[in-house]
Design an enzyme around this catalytic site. Structure first.
Site, PDB file in Angstrom:
ATOM      1  N   SER A 285     -30.805  -9.920 -21.934  1.00 11.27           N
ATOM      2  CA  SER A 285     -31.149  -8.826 -21.947  1.00 11.27           C
ATOM      3  C   SER A 285     -30.193  -8.016 -23.211  1.00 11.27           C
ATOM      4  CB  SER A 285     -30.742  -8.096 -20.851  1.00 11.27           C
ATOM      5  OG  SER A 285     -29.261  -7.685 -20.672  1.00 11.27           O
ATOM      6  N   ASP A 286     -30.595  -6.777 -23.413  1.00  7.39           N
ATOM      7  CA  ASP A 286     -29.675  -6.176 -24.413  1.00  7.39           C
ATOM      8  C   ASP A 286     -28.651  -5.513 -23.380  1.00  7.39           C
ATOM      9  OD1 ASP A 286     -28.440  -5.052 -26.356  1.00  7.39           O
ATOM     10  OD2 ASP A 286     -30.239  -4.271 -27.465  1.00  7.39           O
ATOM     11  N   TRP A 287     -27.528  -4.941 -23.875  1.00  6.92           N
ATOM     12  CA  TRP A 287     -26.496  -4.510 -23.156  1.00  6.92           C
ATOM     13  C   TRP A 287     -26.908  -3.473 -22.386  1.00  6.92           C
ATOM     14  CZ3 TRP A 287     -20.977  -5.149 -25.358  1.00  6.92           C
ATOM     15  CH2 TRP A 287     -20.056  -4.235 -24.628  1.00  6.92           C
TER      16      TRP A 287
END
Ligand code: NOJ
Length: 744
Positions: A285-287
């Protein structure tokens, strides 16, 4: 204990001798993953899906968590980011080795344009159109990063971007899906090298899946709303190219796409990526993008966010803790089948095996190698070569450039002349123990280049931002003493990049006012524009006699700029993104559709009453100190069957005084089709080197794929009919044209 079952080194060697082929190795990895997974508790499995940032540097909103080390020791963390250097990575890996199953950690890092040696920002590199050089840049970054303990880079960013307000245009390859796909593949191959498991290879990560670059209004993280057609034609091709090039991982994106956050989007991740494209790696996932689905209003809480993300195919949770805190309950309650968790864990463990971390978790933690690779004298040379190839010559009235090295007095003026760290651009990596002493400022570069008798004068003139003009007088004073002025202006390096969108993309502060005063001295002025995006600088463009767009060129910026100014390198780069005339035109890109009323200057046509439709500088534009003549376009036939190939040849001659390189571009237009096609689309190019006076014959091969597009059912088809063929020095500067017909 897994360790007891884990194949010893001798067994690995045996396997390598007896199973030398890739599929056999894959089988062995599968087998080892199976054995390991049989021993894992649900908590340990979920641990593999959990990624934390180290506390040293943060590249996102920090969650204070003093318990990370204990969690690593308990096998509840699978990966770390922002943890670099052999000492630090060894420290964390030792903690992981205290866990029950001793599953090694994966260390990820944003090695976007270099590790210690900083390369030009990716958009600048893209302007080289030099696939081998781009690949070498990524290879060099991977060699350094892997020596610093890194297993995995969060790059390349392959998002197509057509809105220069978006700060992250600097991180991609520009506006075009064809060129963007070639560059995506080159970067993946560069980072990953011959194969994962070689000690100088890092896993690449194609990001951000998907359509992140089309944020409404160019505002970072903003919503994306686009047609399926646009998605498939423009935004997905570089991701597909990355898969075809063997990319190990994907990162999903922060944005909502057509109402569904990308992180919770099964269509993107399960149907397209892992389904149709058969991607076998894992998706990070992104942050906190899993947690942010709550803020989007897609799910009620972190529990539902975890459910949505794992169901949609997000394998590894970067920093949100949604998986860690909720997945076990979701599995126990039967909401998430264990098979989904197992699939995600398997994908991650496979990569750890492929990297060789189970053979030696400290394989990348060799301090001696770290020293050697970070100080390899070849690396700055590679960075300098990449940097000269990234500089775009926008204007060169009366051949002001190149300057003679024996010019008597040069006034070097501007807020960026003596800047050091600025040259590194947005994603510079703070490498432990390395200060910025090795970065070559523009001042140093020019000073080292000119003859001993030449005089180099300096004045800052003004700051990058603000309205203070008190330094103008000194600048004008030294300009008056000089034969030529070089003015270095632009953005700060972090005015572009993540979360750095701008609504006004002019040259900040009073820098153009300074130029005005310098021009008033009557001295010739060469302007260097430093930026991470296309800026709007119409005054400079119309009045300065010479302009070099130098972007952010990295640690060798000063040397590279001097090489170009004084003619040791003849600029060859061409823009891979259109430079608008005004913010009001955005998005402006070359491969648009024709309206029913194309602008003609008369009557009711598709135009602005106060602005031209055309960008200031178009896609594919860039000058050289030489000139190139295009002639003798011939086609092997004026008809082509879909199982045949057509060959176009053209002669290119260097008609200037200097040896140089030209990027010869091939555009096609499908004249009439069931889905309206753009007025032109880049389908091929050749970058060729020619000595002064030399000619070369260039050949382009056109096959069915180059004529294909997605039809109404989103199937790729090539429809019979007429095609326009255009060969040019830019998307506007078309030098030769012809036509052919695709017949059944
Ligand atoms: C957020 C960015 O969008 C992404 O590109 C980056 O890799 C992560 N932060 C980690 O730094």
């Amino acid at each position: 204990m897994y360790l007891k079952l884990k194949p010893a080194l001798s067994l690995i060697l045996l396997l390598l001798i007896h199973l030398p082929f890739a599929h056999a190795q894959q089988k062995s990895v599968d087998h080892q993953v199976d054995s390991l997974m049989r021993l894992m508790t649900l908590q340990e499995k979920i641990g593999q899906l959990n990624q934390y940032s180290d506390d040293w540097t943060a590249t996102g909103p920090v969650t204070v968590d003093n318990d990370k080390t204990r969690q690593v020791r308990n096998g509840l963390v699978g990966s770390m980011l922002n943890c670099k250097g052999t000492d630090r990575t060894r420290w964390w890996q030792e903690a992981a080795m205290k866990s029950r199953l001793k599953i090694p950690l994966l260390f990820g890092q944003d090695v976007v344009h270099g590790y210690k040696t900083t390369f030009p920002i990716p958009l600048a590199e893209a302007c080289s159109w030099d696939i081998d050089a781009l690949s070498l840049s990524a290879r060099t970054a991977a060699t350094e990063a892997s020596a610093g303990g890194i297993h995995w880079t969060f790059a390349p960013m392959v998002d197509i971007a057509r809105d220069p307000r978006w700060g992250r245009v600097m991180e991609g390859a520009g506006e075009d899906p064809y060129l963007g796909s070639l560059i995506a593949a080159a970067r993946v191959k560069g980072f990953q090298g011959n194969k994962l498991g070689d000690v100088n290879s890092v896993m690449a990560c194609a990001k951000h899946f998907a359509a992140y670059g089309a944020a409404i209004g160019g505002r970072d993280y903003n919503t994306v709303d686009m047609s399926e057609r646009m998605l498939w034609e423009v935004y997905l091709p570089p991701f597909k190219a990355a898969v075809d090039a063997g990319v190990a991982t994907f990162m999903n994106s922060f944005n909502i796409l057509n109402g569904i956050p990308a992180t919770g989007n099964s269509y993107l991740q399960r149907e397209i990526l892992k389904g149709q494209w058969g991607f076998k790696g894992f998706v990070v996932s992104d942050w906190n993008s899993i947690g942010e689905m709550v803020t989007h209003g897609f799910v009620k809480n972190d529990y539902e966010a975890a459910l949505a993300a794992i169901t949609a195919g997000s394998d590894l949770d970067m920093e949100s803790r949604c998986y860690k805190n909720n997945l076990a309950q979701l599995v126990t309650e039967g909401k998430v089948p264990l098979a989904l968790v197992d699939d995600a864990v398997r994908r991650i463990l496979e990569k750890k095996f492929e990297l060789g971390l189970f053979d030696d978790p400290f394989k990348y933690c060799n301090a001696e190698r770290e020293q050697k690779e970070l100080n390899d004298p070849e690396n700055p040379k590679i960075a300098r070569e990449m940097a000269v190839r990234s500089i775009v010559l926008l204007k060169n009235q009366n051949n002001l450039l190149p300057l003679s090295k024996s010019t008597k007095t040069i006034a070097f003026i501007g807020p960026l002349v003596k800047a050091v760290k600025q040259n590194k651009g947005f994603w510079d990596v703070e490498v432990p123990g390395v200060d910025s002493g090795f970065i070559v400022s523009q001042w140093e570069g020019v000073k080292n280049k000119i003859g001993a008798d030449a005089k180099l004068l300096y004045a800052k003139g003004c700051e990058i931002e603000g309205s203070d003009k008190s330094g103008f007088a000194e600048a004008v004073n030294i300009a008056n003493q000089a034969d030529v002025v070089i003015l270095s202006i632009g953005e700060r390096r972090n005015m572009s990049g993540e979360a750095h969108s701008r609504s006004n993309i002019g040259i900040p502060g009073v820098q153009e006012d300074l130029l005005k005063e310098l021009l008033a001295t009557g001295k010739p002025v060469v302007v260097l524009i430093n930026a991470g995006r296309p800026l709007i600088f119409n005054y400079t463009a119309d009045n300065a006699p010479a302009i070099l767009y130098t972007w952010w060129l990295g640690s060798e910026a000063g040397n590279a700029i001097a090489d170009v100014i004084f003619g040791d390198y003849n600029p060859s780069a061409k823009l891979t993104i259109s430079f608008p005339l005004s913010v009001g035109q955005i998005p402006v890109y070359y491969s648009h559709l024709n309206t029913g009323r194309p602008a003609s200057g008369q009557g009711n046509t598709s135009s602005y009453i106060d602005l031209s439709n055309y960008p200031k500088y178009e896609f594919g534009y860039g000058l050289s100190y030489s000139t190139f003549e295009y002639s003798n376009l011939t086609l092997s036939s004026d008809k082509m069957k879909s199982d045949e190939k057509l060959v176009a040849t053209v002669i290119i001659k260097n008609t200037g005084k200097y040896a140089g390189e030209e990027i010869v571009q091939l555009y096609l237009r499908d004249v009439v089709s069931s889905i309206v096609r753009p007025v032109k689309e880049l389908k091929d190019f050749k970058k060729i080197a020619l000595k002064a006076g030399e000619s070369k014959t260039i050949t382009f091969t056109i096959d069915k794929e180059k004529l294909s597009f997605y039809n109404q059912q989103l199937k790729r088809v090539a429809e019979p009919g007429d095609f326009d063929l255009m060969i040019g020095a830019s998307s506007k500067d078309i030098r030769l044209t012809d036509k052919f017909e695709l017949v059944n």
